[in-house]
Design a protein around this motif. Structure first.
Motif, PDB file in Angstrom:
ATOM      1  N   ASP A 128     -32.509  21.848   3.404  1.00 50.06           N
ATOM      2  CA  ASP A 128     -33.559  21.672   4.485  1.00 50.06           C
ATOM      3  C   ASP A 128     -33.001  20.284   5.318  1.00 50.06           C
ATOM      4  OD1 ASP A 128     -33.662  19.856   2.476  1.00 50.06           O
ATOM      5  OD2 ASP A 128     -35.658  19.559   2.432  1.00 50.06           O
ATOM      6  N   SER A 129     -32.507  19.554   4.727  1.00 49.62           N
ATOM      7  CA  SER A 129     -31.737  18.371   5.617  1.00 49.62           C
ATOM      8  C   SER A 129     -30.582  19.062   6.644  1.00 49.62           C
ATOM      9  CB  SER A 129     -31.192  17.374   4.934  1.00 49.62           C
ATOM     10  OG  SER A 129     -32.132  16.575   4.092  1.00 49.62           O
ATOM     11  N   PHE A 186     -32.866  21.020   9.317  1.00 50.50           N
ATOM     12  CA  PHE A 186     -33.647  20.371  10.360  1.00 50.50           C
ATOM     13  C   PHE A 186     -33.164  18.842  11.053  1.00 50.50           C
ATOM     14  CE2 PHE A 186     -36.703  22.892   7.920  1.00 50.50           C
ATOM     15  CZ  PHE A 186     -37.433  23.424   8.973  1.00 50.50           C
ATOM     16  N   THR A 187     -32.066  18.681  10.412  1.00 52.88           N
ATOM     17  CA  THR A 187     -31.427  17.360  10.860  1.00 52.88           C
ATOM     18  C   THR A 187     -30.208  17.638  11.544  1.00 52.88           C
ATOM     19  OG1 THR A 187     -32.530  15.985   9.484  1.00 52.88           O
ATOM     20  CG2 THR A 187     -30.861  14.982  10.249  1.00 52.88           C
ATOM     21  N   PHE A 204     -30.485  21.191  13.846  1.00 53.19           N
ATOM     22  CA  PHE A 204     -31.469  21.226  14.801  1.00 53.19           C
ATOM     23  C   PHE A 204     -31.283  21.246  16.106  1.00 53.19           C
ATOM     24  CE2 PHE A 204     -35.538  19.767  17.049  1.00 53.19           C
ATOM     25  CZ  PHE A 204     -36.445  20.816  16.643  1.00 53.19           C
ATOM     26  N   LEU A 230     -31.931  11.877  15.036  1.00 49.90           N
ATOM     27  CA  LEU A 230     -32.343  12.834  13.891  1.00 49.90           C
ATOM     28  C   LEU A 230     -31.090  12.431  12.707  1.00 49.90           C
ATOM     29  CD1 LEU A 230     -32.643  16.271  15.338  1.00 49.90           C
ATOM     30  CD2 LEU A 230     -34.292  14.793  14.606  1.00 49.90           C
ATOM     31  N   GLN A 259     -34.530   9.509  11.530  1.00 52.44           N
ATOM     32  CA  GLN A 259     -35.353  10.612  10.778  1.00 52.44           C
ATOM     33  C   GLN A 259     -34.501  10.837   9.419  1.00 52.44           C
ATOM     34  OE1 GLN A 259     -36.741  14.196  12.393  1.00 52.44           O
ATOM     35  NE2 GLN A 259     -35.605  15.369  10.881  1.00 52.44           N
ATOM     36  N   ASN A 260     -33.335  10.909   9.339  1.00 54.51           N
ATOM     37  CA  ASN A 260     -32.607  11.476   7.980  1.00 54.51           C
ATOM     38  C   ASN A 260     -32.822  10.063   7.032  1.00 54.51           C
ATOM     39  OD1 ASN A 260     -31.083  12.946   6.073  1.00 54.51           O
ATOM     40  ND2 ASN A 260     -29.620  11.649   6.552  1.00 54.51           N
ATOM     41  N   SER A 276     -42.422  12.993   5.522  1.00 55.80           N
ATOM     42  CA  SER A 276     -42.168  13.952   6.463  1.00 55.80           C
ATOM     43  C   SER A 276     -43.429  13.918   7.708  1.00 55.80           C
ATOM     44  CB  SER A 276     -42.187  15.489   6.258  1.00 55.80           C
ATOM     45  OG  SER A 276     -40.839  15.285   5.360  1.00 55.80           O
ATOM     46  N   ILE A 315     -41.314  12.508  11.207  1.00 57.94           N
ATOM     47  CA  ILE A 315     -41.131  13.531  11.846  1.00 57.94           C
ATOM     48  C   ILE A 315     -41.901  13.518  13.338  1.00 57.94           C
ATOM     49  CG2 ILE A 315     -41.007  16.080  12.406  1.00 57.94           C
ATOM     50  CD1 ILE A 315     -40.169  16.444   9.696  1.00 57.94           C
TER      51      ILE A 315
END
Length: 285
Positions: A42-43, A46-47, A50, A91, A95-96, A193, A197
């Motif tokens: 997922d990381s 989405f990171t 993305f 990101l 975010q991460n 999240s 996000i």
């Protein structure tokens, strides 16, 4: 009984005194963090991937359009590349980092690490090193795909790449430090999240990543100019876009000095916030 996945294994450097040991342990931790990052699907999507997905979507969706003044037009891929590189810094950094630390605090990883030879300095060397490595790989992938798949012409002036270097390092460091401070906001890893996000997504939309900055209302431009992403996007635009595009900025110039000033202020604020808020264990946990 096996040790927790995020605890320091027996093969890690043993406790000793001095900054040299802290640096050795921190650099060892970078490799551990990078391996752990790419094991999380997922990381990675989405990171890490993305911005690339968004670049592909915009490049294909607007492939029939050109951007810029007559005689200096560029393709959609060339136009969106600098914004996606800047978004990647946000990101990979903010975010991460925020989601990762919030999750580690919630599942007890930070509490376990607090009882190991891994001190806070070595821990953050590992985290910052991971963000630097993944951010660099992400930017390289974006640039390579834009050049090879869409024929985007890359800068030939060495000074452009010098600008890329300092904007990248300043941006990825600032975003990572802000991510450390933001990680204290979610009350649990489960809610991280939902907290992080939306903040990151809104900043991308108002900072010239997905929408041309000059077309936004003046008041929204003012709001976006408070935050570093708007300036990081402009810094990357100064690298990859023709000089004529500087006239599309509010001031008509790339404003490198202001990029350093605003981003530097956020870097200092992030360091203070991280120092005040970071704990191995939440006080209200």
């Amino acid at each position: 009984m096996t040790a927790p996945a995020s605890a320091v294994p027996v093969s890690a450097p043993r406790r000793s005194s001095g900054i040299g040991h802290t640096l050795r342990l921190g650099f060892w931790r970078i490799g551990y963090e990078v391996r752990g990052y790419f094991r999380q699907g997922d990381s990675v999507f989405f990171t890490f991937l993305f911005p690339l997905v968004m670049l592909l979507i915009f490049s294909v969706a607007f492939s029939a359009q050109t951007f810029g003044a007559p005689g200096d037009e560029i393709s959609a891929a060339a136009f969106y590349l600098p914004g996606m590189v800047a978004a990647g810094l946000l990101l990979s950094g903010t975010q991460n980092m925020a989601l990762d630390i919030a999750t580690e605090r919630s599942d007890g990883t930070l509490k376990r690490l607090g009882g190991t030879p891994l001190g806070p300095v070595a821990y953050f060397i590992g985290k910052l090193g991971m963000v630097l490595v993944t951010g660099l790989l992400q930017s390289a992938l974006l640039i390579a795909v834009a050049a090879l798949a869409f024929g985007v012409a890359l800068p030939t002036d060495p000074m452009k790449w010098v600008t890329f270097g300092w904007v990248f390092l300043l941006g990825v460091t600032t975003c990572a430090i802000l991510g450390i401070g933001l990680s204290s906001l979610p009350r649990s890893g489960r809610s991280a999240s939902a907290v992080v996000i939306p903040i990151v997504l809104v900043l991308q939309f108002i900072s010239g990543v997905y929408i041309q900055f000059s077309t936004l209302p003046a008041w929204l431009q003012g709001v976006a100019s408070i935050f570093p992403l708007r300036w990081l996007a402009q810094g990357m635009q100064s690298v990859f876009l023709p000089e004529s595009f500087a006239s599309m900025t509010p001031s008509g110039t790339w404003e490198h000095g202001l990029i350093v000033l605003v981003t530097g202020i956020w870097l200092v604020a992030g360091l203070v916030l991280a120092r005040v808020t970071f704990r191995w264990i939440r006080k209200d946990g």
